[in-house]
Design a protein around this motif. Structure first.
Motif, PDB file in Angstrom:
ATOM      1  N   GLY A  63      54.959 -28.329  -5.033  1.00 23.75           N
ATOM      2  CA  GLY A  63      53.850 -28.853  -4.249  1.00 23.75           C
ATOM      3  C   GLY A  63      53.975 -28.366  -2.820  1.00 23.75           C
ATOM      4  N   TYR A  64      52.843 -27.918  -2.249  1.00 25.40           N
ATOM      5  CA  TYR A  64      52.857 -27.450  -0.875  1.00 25.40           C
ATOM      6  C   TYR A  64      51.801 -28.219  -0.107  1.00 25.40           C
ATOM      7  CZ  TYR A  64      53.507 -24.257   3.032  1.00 25.40           C
ATOM      8  OH  TYR A  64      53.804 -23.729   4.266  1.00 25.40           O
ATOM      9  N   ASN A  65      52.264 -29.015   0.845  1.00 26.48           N
ATOM     10  CA  ASN A  65      51.378 -29.920   1.573  1.00 26.48           C
ATOM     11  C   ASN A  65      50.666 -29.161   2.687  1.00 26.48           C
ATOM     12  OD1 ASN A  65      50.114 -32.245   2.446  1.00 26.48           O
ATOM     13  ND2 ASN A  65      51.865 -32.917   3.679  1.00 26.48           N
ATOM     14  N   GLY A  97      48.080 -21.997 -11.532  1.00 28.08           N
ATOM     15  CA  GLY A  97      47.654 -23.231 -12.186  1.00 28.08           C
ATOM     16  C   GLY A  97      47.801 -24.415 -11.261  1.00 28.08           C
ATOM     17  N   GLY A  98      47.086 -25.499 -11.583  1.00 28.58           N
ATOM     18  CA  GLY A  98      47.176 -26.721 -10.805  1.00 28.58           C
ATOM     19  C   GLY A  98      46.572 -26.572  -9.420  1.00 28.58           C
ATOM     20  N   THR A  99      46.980 -27.454  -8.536  1.00 29.89           N
ATOM     21  CA  THR A  99      46.493 -27.446  -7.159  1.00 29.89           C
ATOM     22  C   THR A  99      47.610 -26.994  -6.225  1.00 29.89           C
ATOM     23  OG1 THR A  99      47.161 -29.721  -6.718  1.00 29.89           O
ATOM     24  CG2 THR A  99      44.992 -29.389  -7.725  1.00 29.89           C
ATOM     25  N   LEU A 100      47.233 -26.765  -4.988  1.00 29.80           N
ATOM     26  CA  LEU A 100      48.236 -26.350  -4.008  1.00 29.80           C
ATOM     27  C   LEU A 100      49.304 -27.420  -3.845  1.00 29.80           C
ATOM     28  CD1 LEU A 100      48.978 -24.107  -2.009  1.00 29.80           C
ATOM     29  CD2 LEU A 100      47.543 -25.248  -0.304  1.00 29.80           C
ATOM     30  N   LYS A 101      48.920 -28.678  -3.953  1.00 33.29           N
ATOM     31  CA  LYS A 101      49.875 -29.762  -3.762  1.00 33.29           C
ATOM     32  C   LYS A 101      50.601 -30.150  -5.044  1.00 33.29           C
ATOM     33  CE  LYS A 101      47.561 -31.651   0.291  1.00 33.29           C
ATOM     34  NZ  LYS A 101      46.976 -32.860   0.942  1.00 33.29           N
ATOM     35  N   ASP A 102      50.162 -29.613  -6.178  1.00 32.66           N
ATOM     36  CA  ASP A 102      50.844 -29.864  -7.460  1.00 32.66           C
ATOM     37  C   ASP A 102      50.479 -28.716  -8.392  1.00 32.66           C
ATOM     38  OD1 ASP A 102      52.163 -30.836  -9.631  1.00 32.66           O
ATOM     39  OD2 ASP A 102      50.723 -32.451 -10.058  1.00 32.66           O
ATOM     40  N   GLY A 103      51.182 -27.577  -8.210  1.00 31.49           N
ATOM     41  CA  GLY A 103      50.754 -26.384  -8.911  1.00 31.49           C
ATOM     42  C   GLY A 103      51.871 -25.599  -9.567  1.00 31.49           C
ATOM     43  N   THR A 104      51.457 -24.488 -10.162  1.00 36.38           N
ATOM     44  CA  THR A 104      52.371 -23.572 -10.823  1.00 36.38           C
ATOM     45  C   THR A 104      52.198 -22.183 -10.216  1.00 36.38           C
ATOM     46  OG1 THR A 104      52.237 -24.817 -12.896  1.00 36.38           O
ATOM     47  CG2 THR A 104      53.045 -22.550 -13.028  1.00 36.38           C
ATOM     48  N   TRP A 105      53.283 -21.603  -9.795  1.00 34.57           N
ATOM     49  CA  TRP A 105      53.296 -20.246  -9.248  1.00 34.57           C
ATOM     50  C   TRP A 105      54.054 -19.337 -10.205  1.00 34.57           C
ATOM     51  CZ3 TRP A 105      52.844 -24.450  -6.251  1.00 34.57           C
ATOM     52  CH2 TRP A 105      52.062 -24.380  -5.089  1.00 34.57           C
TER      53      TRP A 105
END
Length: 344
Positions: A63-65, A97-105
């Motif tokens: 997650g990236y805030n 995938g997912g969102t910037l705050k809860d994602g997959t890179w």
């Protein structure tokens, strides 16, 4: 063929380890906006030969805030084995995938044979890799991958001339060969032979060796005062690299402040060493008999390249002296001209 290696360990480290993976300074700290949940690798072991690279998938859940989209970079360090490579980077993983705050890179790490050994994920860094960044990796105890490297490449470097005179251009002969056989790979290979900041950056010119793995590169005189390097570049880290400073001659000048003085009084002797080898020793020697030079006093070279040693003429009449500069780092040994101080 002997490689000529400079003695500034930090300089060598800059070309053997990724700049972003260097030891953090007091000003560096992990990005507080990044939280890493997991890092997974597409394989737990690989076999890599010669100058090939084996591409392994890397997936990060994090997650990236922030409201600004950013790639992630995953850092590996050696935990076992004897290959020359110490660090690896899976660079610029994109969010898939997912969102910037809860994602997959997801992305890849390109593993060279020089990794030979075991590498473990130890940190994740958001953004684009830039030397001198004020953030360091967010620590993460991640998975390991076992690398079996065979026919590892090896570099040999020769500076021509071996000791580069001040103000003179020079050449670097770089040779890359198969360390298992001691022979060239038999094809032309890309090398970067450069100096200064291009030893850690990505945009140096790449040239091809001949089929014997040999490449000659000419350098201007000023390049001998900077870190020189030979690199086999990869996407985010070098497959193999070698950093060095060309050897320099020991050129010493010394003049006594007085040419005569009462016996046993102190006479400062001022001088300089070309190239300003800071903190290197200089030894004042006095001639005993016809050939025996004995230590009379010593000092060190100042940052300016100058020094002062103190003579103390013990005898009436002429006392013969010289200043000896022993080999120090890349500077070779040298002597000043002999001079006399008359004891009165």
């Amino acid at each position: 063929m002997t490689a000529l290696v400079g003695t500034v360990s930090l300089a060598a480290a800059l070309v053997t380890a990724p700049s972003a993976a260097a030891a953090p300074t007091a000003a560096q700290s992990p990005d507080p906006n990044l939280t890493v949940t997991s890092v997974t690798l597409g394989r737990s072991s690989v076999l890599v030969s010669g100058l090939n690279r084996f591409v392994v998938g890397v997936t990060v859940k994090a997650g990236y805030n922030s409201t600004v989209e950013t790639p992630l970079n995953v850092f590996f360090q050696r935990t076992g084995g004897v290959g020359p490579l110490k660090y690896m980077i899976a660079g610029q993983l994109k969010r898939t995938g997912g969102t910037l705050k809860d994602g997959t890179w997801t992305g890849t790490v390109d593993i060279p044979s020089t990794a030979n050994g075991t590498f473990k994920v130890y940190g994740v860094l958001p953004g684009y890799l830039q030397p001198g960044d004020m953030t360091t990796e967010t620590p993460f105890d991640g998975p390991s991958i076992a690398v079996t490297g065979v026919h590892l490449p090896k570099l040999a470097v020769q500076v021509i001339p071996r000791v580069v005179p001040f103000g003179s251009p020079y050449q670097v002969k770089a040779v890359i060969y198969d360390s298992a056989t001691g022979k060239p790979y038999g094809v032309r290979l890309p090398l970067q032979v450069t100096f200064d900041n291009l030893c850690v950056e990505h945009d140096a010119v790449t040239r091809l060796t001949d089929t014997a793995g040999v490449l000659y590169t000419s350098f201007p005189a000023a390049a001998a005062d900077w870190l020189n390097c030979v690199r086999v570049r990869g996407r985010f880290f070098d497959t193999i690299s070698h950093g060095f400073f060309p050897l320099r001659p020991g050129i010493v000048a010394a003049i006594p402040s007085k040419t005569s003085a009462p016996v046993s009084t102190y006479v400062p002797v001022n001088g300089s060493v070309a190239g300003a080898p800071y903190r290197c020793p200089v030894l004042l020697q006095r001639l005993h008999g016809r050939t025996a030079w004995r230590l009379a006093n010593q000092s060190t070279v100042r940052q300016s390249g100058r020094f002062t040693v103190v003579a103390q003429p013990p005898n009436l009449g002429n006392n013969s002296y010289r200043v000896y500069f022993p080999t120090c780092n890349r500077f070779q040994a040298g002597y000043s001209r002999m001079f006399a101080i008359q004891g009165t």
